[in-house]
Write a protein that holds these residues in place. Structure first.
Motif, PDB file in Angstrom:
ATOM      1  N   ARG A 273       0.831  -1.202   0.000  1.00  0.00           N
ATOM      2  CA  ARG A 273       0.000   0.000   0.000  1.00  0.00           C
ATOM      3  C   ARG A 273       0.869   1.257   0.000  1.00  0.00           C
ATOM      4  O   ARG A 273       0.559   2.243  -0.673  1.00  0.00           O
ATOM      5  N   LEU A 274       1.958   1.210   0.746  1.00  0.00           N
ATOM      6  CA  LEU A 274       2.868   2.356   0.773  1.00  0.00           C
ATOM      7  C   LEU A 274       3.537   2.536  -0.588  1.00  0.00           C
ATOM      8  O   LEU A 274       3.723   3.663  -1.059  1.00  0.00           O
ATOM      9  N   ALA A 275       3.888   1.437  -1.233  1.00  0.00           N
ATOM     10  CA  ALA A 275       4.547   1.520  -2.534  1.00  0.00           C
ATOM     11  C   ALA A 275       3.625   2.068  -3.613  1.00  0.00           C
ATOM     12  O   ALA A 275       4.100   2.601  -4.627  1.00  0.00           O
ATOM     13  N   SER A 276       2.306   1.950  -3.397  1.00  0.00           N
ATOM     14  CA  SER A 276       1.351   2.419  -4.406  1.00  0.00           C
ATOM     15  C   SER A 276       1.053   3.913  -4.297  1.00  0.00           C
ATOM     16  O   SER A 276       0.329   4.459  -5.126  1.00  0.00           O
ATOM     17  N   ILE A 277       1.585   4.583  -3.283  1.00  0.00           N
ATOM     18  CA  ILE A 277       1.376   6.028  -3.140  1.00  0.00           C
ATOM     19  C   ILE A 277       2.037   6.732  -4.319  1.00  0.00           C
ATOM     20  O   ILE A 277       3.194   6.461  -4.648  1.00  0.00           O
ATOM     21  N   PRO A 278       1.347   7.656  -4.998  1.00  0.00           N
ATOM     22  CA  PRO A 278       1.937   8.368  -6.144  1.00  0.00           C
ATOM     23  C   PRO A 278       3.230   9.071  -5.762  1.00  0.00           C
ATOM     24  O   PRO A 278       3.296   9.785  -4.751  1.00  0.00           O
ATOM     25  N   GLY A 279       4.263   8.865  -6.566  1.00  0.00           N
ATOM     26  CA  GLY A 279       5.552   9.506  -6.331  1.00  0.00           C
ATOM     27  C   GLY A 279       6.546   8.659  -5.572  1.00  0.00           C
ATOM     28  O   GLY A 279       7.726   9.011  -5.493  1.00  0.00           O
ATOM     29  N   VAL A 280       6.102   7.522  -4.998  1.00  0.00           N
ATOM     30  CA  VAL A 280       7.008   6.662  -4.235  1.00  0.00           C
ATOM     31  C   VAL A 280       7.758   5.740  -5.192  1.00  0.00           C
ATOM     32  O   VAL A 280       7.144   4.992  -5.958  1.00  0.00           O
ATOM     33  N   GLN A 281       9.085   5.790  -5.135  1.00  0.00           N
ATOM     34  CA  GLN A 281       9.915   4.947  -5.998  1.00  0.00           C
ATOM     35  C   GLN A 281      10.456   3.731  -5.273  1.00  0.00           C
ATOM     36  O   GLN A 281      10.732   2.707  -5.897  1.00  0.00           O
TER      37      GLN A 281
END
Length: 791
Positions: free
Chosen positions: A75-83
């Motif tokens: 879920r954290l990885a799916s946040i826009p802008g997270v690489q």
């Protein structure tokens, strides 16, 4: 190469007044040197930081929490802008370090079982990474290893979740998170009593029952990501898992202190060189004005022999260029020495894989351009007059100025003033521009000394208040997790404990209008003996039964005062939200403090009273036994002794501020001496016939010397009180600036008599040397030769 006659004259004119020219060269060199040293050090820090952060993929957002399952990572990885996302287990433990009587706090951080971390990667200095399956192998941070003189293979006992485990150090590493290594709640590094260790995820997770879970996460963002938006989304996802509030990279402690240091360098690299270059411009204005006035006949002869106006002007411009280039070259040497020393000093506190002092082309060229502008402003006005001066007019002596009665004569008190003093006052009043510029130069020197001495005194005052009046405990213990107040009895029975006082620290988010801040509210007993609650006048206050006591810096950030209310969002337990009144604004110099009574904190949490730490008064002779007991107590995660903090603070003052004060005193002496020396030499040159005539008329040598030295004395005595006021004003402005008024440190405006005394003694010392030099010059005076000189 054959020099033209007019070029030979450039060198001859410089040799005729070596003292004055040398003083100008040194002042320019100081300005260039300080600018080059500070800007190059700042550039070296920025380069090392950007390279380090990029190569090790330092996280843009960091978020601690209580416990979350590994599936939340997606879920954290799916946040826009997270690489990139790196979940990990992090825990503070108590260490039993060989050779250390005291308990040491260790921070254990997990790294992936296979390969390096994808975010917050480590730079391996020596050794190797822990091998999978070897649960007791760890990496240690280099500062800790150097502080203890340890080598690879060293074994350290750690109390991990109630069990003592011997850790084997197989590698030495650096991390961008710990460029500036701070223990929890500390504001100064103490590498002997705090170490960071990395071990494989499986081993650390098993020890703390965190298999398939994590309690800390780091996010790497794309260049176009909106950091605040990512933080809000991260907090929303982690809220149900005990999220303690995500922070941006700039608020991460290590990054914050490094940014703050660079900000201070930026301010000093502008302020101090500006003072020197302003004084250099003044000296050039006076020296060139006097020299050109004395060479009217030479100028007429040059033009009569066929030199064009432009060539004559270029002749004096070349003389200016020689002085400027000499000062610039000397400044380059000074700047490289200063910058190298400062970079070495920073390398002791900020750990980079490579921090090398570097001087590019840009900084020296900027220094040359800026100093050229300053020199031009000072001298080109006089040079322009030589171009416009007609030869016929130049052949005649300069017309005497039209004088008028002095102020003393107009007031009718001139006859009451001694003759020598009356001559001095008349000269100062009839040449007001030169007199004012001389006063301004000495004023700058005085103000600079006040500012630097104030910084030292202010830090000492902050230390006395923070660790003498506010923090009164001998030792502070931190617990692994909140416990009932019954635990206090166990802590009171630890060896050497004379008195124990509980505290409960609660992470919260405070909001007032558009302002918000994540801080910890600390619950303390209503009759606390070990926490001093002080108002802004340092008077003791009582702990109110209800409401918040907000530190002055936190009140500034939230823009609140006593009687206002703030929204408090608790970041643990049931995460309750409520409005709380600000009962008092209290004085603090370190950190962002907020206090409540222990019952009020329990009410805020909706629980019975608990504690997660204690402050202790301890028998000094029993400290060793206390630390030995702490090493065996599983519920204690950290220990901090006040005397160690004070020792580290004093060490920092001695290392850092001692160097700064030394250089500032030297620079102040240079400024004051350059101004006063040139004032004396020019006055002597201007008034040579007058002084010689006085000797012929029967004035004693001491009386004639008093006229010359009296001018220096009056300039100095007038400038010193003005400089003290200007210095105070600069200090008042500095304590509100970004380098002195931060969320971690706030220097108070404390300018003591000792500060003023230091500035006065420095400037008076320079004045005495200048006066003695002028007296020697007068002693070598050839009266006959001076009187033979044609007007």
């Amino acid at each position: 190469m054959i020099l033209r006659a007019i070029d030979v004259k450039v060198l001859r004119d410089i040799r005729r007044q070596p003292g004055q020219m040398l003083a100008i060269v040194i002042v320019i060199a100081c300005g260039v040197g300080v600018f080059l040293g500070m800007t190059s050090t700042m550039g070296s820090l920025k380069t090392a930081r950007s390279t380090y952060y990029a190569e090790q993929r330092f996280a843009h957002v960091l978020a601690p929490l209580k416990r979350a399952p590994e599936r939340v990572r997606r879920r954290l990885a799916s946040i826009p802008g997270v690489q990139g996302v790196q979940t990990r287990v992090l825990a503070d433990v108590t260490l039993d370090v060989p050779g250390m009587e005291e308990a040491v706090t260790g921070r254990l951080i997990s790294i992936p079982d296979h390969g390096p971390p994808s975010v917050n990667d480590l730079h391996l200095n020596h050794g190797r990474l822990p091998e999978a399956g070897h649960e007791q192998e760890v990496l240690a941070n280099s500062a800790f290893m150097e502080a203890h003189g340890f080598s690879l293979g060293k074994r350290i006992a750690a109390l991990i979740n109630g069990r003592q485990i011997h850790l084997t150090i197989v590698g030495i590493a650096l991390s961008p998170e710990y460029t500036y290594t701070l223990a929890p709640g500390m504001v100064l590094p103490d590498d002997r009593r705090f170490g960071v260790f990395w071990m494989r995820r499986e081993a650390l997770a098993s020890a703390f029952d965190m298999r398939g879970a994590f309690n800390d996460v780091s996010l790497l963002l794309s260049p176009t990501a909106q950091v605040q938006d990512v933080i809000k989304r991260t907090d929303s996802i982690l809220a149900r898992f005990g999220g303690l509030g995500a922070i941006p990279r700039k608020d991460q402690p290590s990054a914050f202190f490094l940014n703050n240091e660079i900000t201070q360098l930026e301010g000093f690299s502008v302020m101090i060189p500006s003072l020197f270059l302003a004084v250099a411009a003044f000296l050039l204005h006076v020296v060139f004005g006097r020299m050109i006035a004395a060479q009217r006949g030479d100028i007429a002869a040059l033009k009569a022999f066929g030199y064009r106006d432009r060539e004559v002007g270029w002749h004096y411009t070349k003389m200016l260029a020689v002085v400027l280039i000499a000062g610039w070259l000397l400044g380059l040497l000074l700047g490289m020495g200063l910058g190298s020393s400062m970079t070495s000093l920073y390398a002791k506190y900020y750990r980079f894989p490579e921090l090398a002092f570097q001087v590019g082309m840009r900084e020296p060229l900027i220094a040359l351009v800026v100093s050229s502008i300053g020199a031009g402003l000072g001298a080109l006005g006089s040079i322009r007059r030589t171009i416009k001066l007609p030869p016929a007019e130049a052949m005649r002596p300069e017309a005497p100025p039209t004088y008028k009665r002095t102020l003393a004569e107009r007031l009718g008190v001139a006859h009451r003033i001694p003759t020598s003093l009356r001559i001095v006052l008349r000269e100062l009043e009839r040449k007001p521009i030169r007199s004012l510029l001389s006063v301004a130069g000495v004023t700058m020197a005085t103000a600079l000394t006040v500012v630097m001495a104030f910084t030292m005194g202010s830090m000492e005052h902050m230390t006395r208040v923070q660790f003498g009046l506010i923090q009164r405990e001998d030792v502070q213990l931190s617990l692994v997790k909140p416990r009932s107040t019954a635990v206090l009895t166990e802590l009171e029975h630890l060896p050497g404990v004379q008195y124990a006082e509980p505290f409960r620290s609660v992470p919260v988010r405070m909001l007032s209008g558009r302002n918000e801040k994540k801080v910890a509210i600390v619950g303390i007993p209503a009759n606390s003996q070990l926490v001093g609650i002080l108002d802004t006048d340092l008077r003791n206050l009582t702990v109110p039964s209800h409401g918040l006591m907000v530190g002055s810096k936190l009140a500034e950030v939230l823009n609140v005062r006593a009687g206002d209310s703030v929204r408090v969002e608790v970041l643990e337990g049931d995460r309750r939200i409520c409005q709380v009144e600000v009962a008092q604004v209290v004085e603090t110099f370190i950190g962002m403090s907020a206090y409540m009574s222990l019952p009020a904190v329990a009410h805020l949490l909706g629980q019975t009273e608990t504690l997660n730490g204690a402050r202790l008064l301890v028998d000094e002779d029993q400290l060793g036994r206390l630390h030995a007991a702490v090493k065996r107590t599983p519920m204690i995660s950290g220990v901090a002794a006040r005397h160690n903090v004070l020792r580290q603070m004093q060490k920092m003052l001695d290392d850092n501020m001692g160097v700064i004060v030394f250089f500032s005193v030297i620079f102040s002496i240079v400024l004051a001496f350059a101004v006063l020396h040139n004032t004396a030499r020019i006055s002597l040159a201007d008034r040579a016939r007058e002084l010689a005539t006085l000797r012929v008329l029967g004035f004693r040598r001491s009386e004639v010397s008093a006229i010359l030295i009296g001018e220096l004395t009056i300039v100095t005595l007038v400038a010193i009180p003005i400089g003290l006021l200007v210095g105070y004003g600069l200090a008042a402005a500095m304590v509100q600036g970004p380098g002195y008024n931060t969320e971690q440190f706030r220097l108070p405006l404390v300018v003591t008599p000792a500060t003023y005394a230091t500035a006065i003694l420095v400037v008076l010392g320079a004045a005495v040397v200048s006066g003695w030099n002028a007296w020697r010059a007068l002693d070598r005076f050839d009266i006959v030769e001076v009187l033979k000189t044609r007007d």
